[in-house]
Write a protein that holds these residues in place. Structure first.
Motif, PDB file in Angstrom:
ATOM      1  N   VAL A   7     -40.099  17.422   4.449  1.00 33.74           N
ATOM      2  CA  VAL A   7     -39.631  17.765   4.930  1.00 33.74           C
ATOM      3  C   VAL A   7     -37.928  17.699   4.287  1.00 33.74           C
ATOM      4  CG1 VAL A   7     -37.847  16.421   7.154  1.00 33.74           C
ATOM      5  CG2 VAL A   7     -40.253  15.693   6.437  1.00 33.74           C
ATOM      6  N   GLU A   8     -37.405  19.460   4.869  1.00 36.64           N
ATOM      7  CA  GLU A   8     -37.218  20.172   3.574  1.00 36.64           C
ATOM      8  C   GLU A   8     -37.131  21.144   4.547  1.00 36.64           C
ATOM      9  OE1 GLU A   8     -34.866  20.951   1.541  1.00 36.64           O
ATOM     10  OE2 GLU A   8     -35.174  19.827  -0.098  1.00 36.64           O
ATOM     11  N   HIS A  33     -39.783  21.895  11.735  1.00 37.13           N
ATOM     12  CA  HIS A  33     -38.545  21.271  12.918  1.00 37.13           C
ATOM     13  C   HIS A  33     -38.310  19.666  12.674  1.00 37.13           C
ATOM     14  CE1 HIS A  33     -39.191  25.061  15.262  1.00 37.13           C
ATOM     15  NE2 HIS A  33     -40.922  24.633  15.077  1.00 37.13           N
ATOM     16  N   PRO A  34     -37.396  19.607  11.654  1.00 38.14           N
ATOM     17  CA  PRO A  34     -36.440  18.285  11.582  1.00 38.14           C
ATOM     18  C   PRO A  34     -36.671  17.034  13.166  1.00 38.14           C
ATOM     19  CG  PRO A  34     -35.689  19.873  10.291  1.00 38.14           C
ATOM     20  CD  PRO A  34     -36.525  20.603  11.089  1.00 38.14           C
ATOM     21  N   ASP A  35     -36.521  17.953  14.106  1.00 34.77           N
ATOM     22  CA  ASP A  35     -35.961  17.072  15.184  1.00 34.77           C
ATOM     23  C   ASP A  35     -37.396  16.565  15.502  1.00 34.77           C
ATOM     24  OD1 ASP A  35     -33.366  18.261  14.804  1.00 34.77           O
ATOM     25  OD2 ASP A  35     -33.888  19.761  16.130  1.00 34.77           O
ATOM     26  N   MET A  51     -38.919  14.012   1.754  1.00 35.77           N
ATOM     27  CA  MET A  51     -38.029  13.964   2.879  1.00 35.77           C
ATOM     28  C   MET A  51     -36.768  14.656   1.723  1.00 35.77           C
ATOM     29  SD  MET A  51     -37.132  12.740   6.207  1.00 35.77           S
ATOM     30  CE  MET A  51     -38.085  11.273   6.427  1.00 35.77           C
ATOM     31  N   ASP A  52     -35.683  14.844   2.100  1.00 27.67           N
ATOM     32  CA  ASP A  52     -34.571  16.039   1.955  1.00 27.67           C
ATOM     33  C   ASP A  52     -33.660  15.086   2.382  1.00 27.67           C
ATOM     34  OD1 ASP A  52     -32.474  17.322   0.153  1.00 27.67           O
ATOM     35  OD2 ASP A  52     -32.779  18.643   1.413  1.00 27.67           O
ATOM     36  N   THR A  81     -35.395  12.810  -1.598  1.00 26.54           N
ATOM     37  CA  THR A  81     -34.993  13.778  -2.582  1.00 26.54           C
ATOM     38  C   THR A  81     -33.246  14.073  -2.702  1.00 26.54           C
ATOM     39  OG1 THR A  81     -35.672  15.910  -1.514  1.00 26.54           O
ATOM     40  CG2 THR A  81     -37.409  15.192  -3.177  1.00 26.54           C
ATOM     41  N   SER A  82     -32.261  14.996  -3.079  1.00 30.18           N
ATOM     42  CA  SER A  82     -31.306  14.640  -2.696  1.00 30.18           C
ATOM     43  C   SER A  82     -30.247  15.810  -4.061  1.00 30.18           C
ATOM     44  CB  SER A  82     -30.262  14.059  -2.087  1.00 30.18           C
ATOM     45  OG  SER A  82     -28.945  14.267  -1.951  1.00 30.18           O
TER      46      SER A  82
END
Length: 120
Positions: A7-8, A33-35, A51-52, A81-82
């Motif tokens: 998820v990025e 699609h993050p949504d 996931m970011d 992650t960030s």
């Protein structure tokens, strides 16, 4: 073959991660699609999610909280992650691990294997 969901919102990062992880023997499913991440997870049933924290259209930490509150998905391991060190916030929100960008591929794979081994 373990299934991973990415998820990025950075398409280049998704492509690089997908190539790297597939070469290491993982099946990789980008969440485009993050949504609709939770819906995608229900269909794909990944063994682990990367996931970011900062997504363009969603707050990754809020998405993680929703995931943890879900009866059917709540136990899925998630590595956040960030590019900013928000590890405390990510772990407080329920992340199983945190990787500060840029991270080495070897470190990411080691963390993935560690989290997956705890599920056995």
């Amino acid at each position: 073959m373990p299934k991973l969901m990415i998820v990025e919102d950075d398409a280049t990062m998704v492509s690089l991660l997908q190539t790297l992880l597939e070469l290491d023997g993982f099946e990789v499913m980008p969440a485009t699609h993050p949504d609709r991440v939770l819906e995608s997870m229900r269909q794909a049933r990944p063994d682990l999610v990367i996931m970011d924290v900062f997504l363009n259209s969603r707050d990754g930490l809020e998405l993680l909280r929703q995931l943890r509150a879900s009866a059917d998905l709540g136990n899925t391991p998630v590595i956040m992650t960030s590019g900013m060190d928000v590890s405390d916030r990510a772990l407080d929100a329920g992340a199983d691990g945190f990787m500060l960008k840029p991270y080495s591929p070897a470190d990411l794979i080691a963390m993935i294997r560690e989290k997956l081994s705890k599920r056995q």
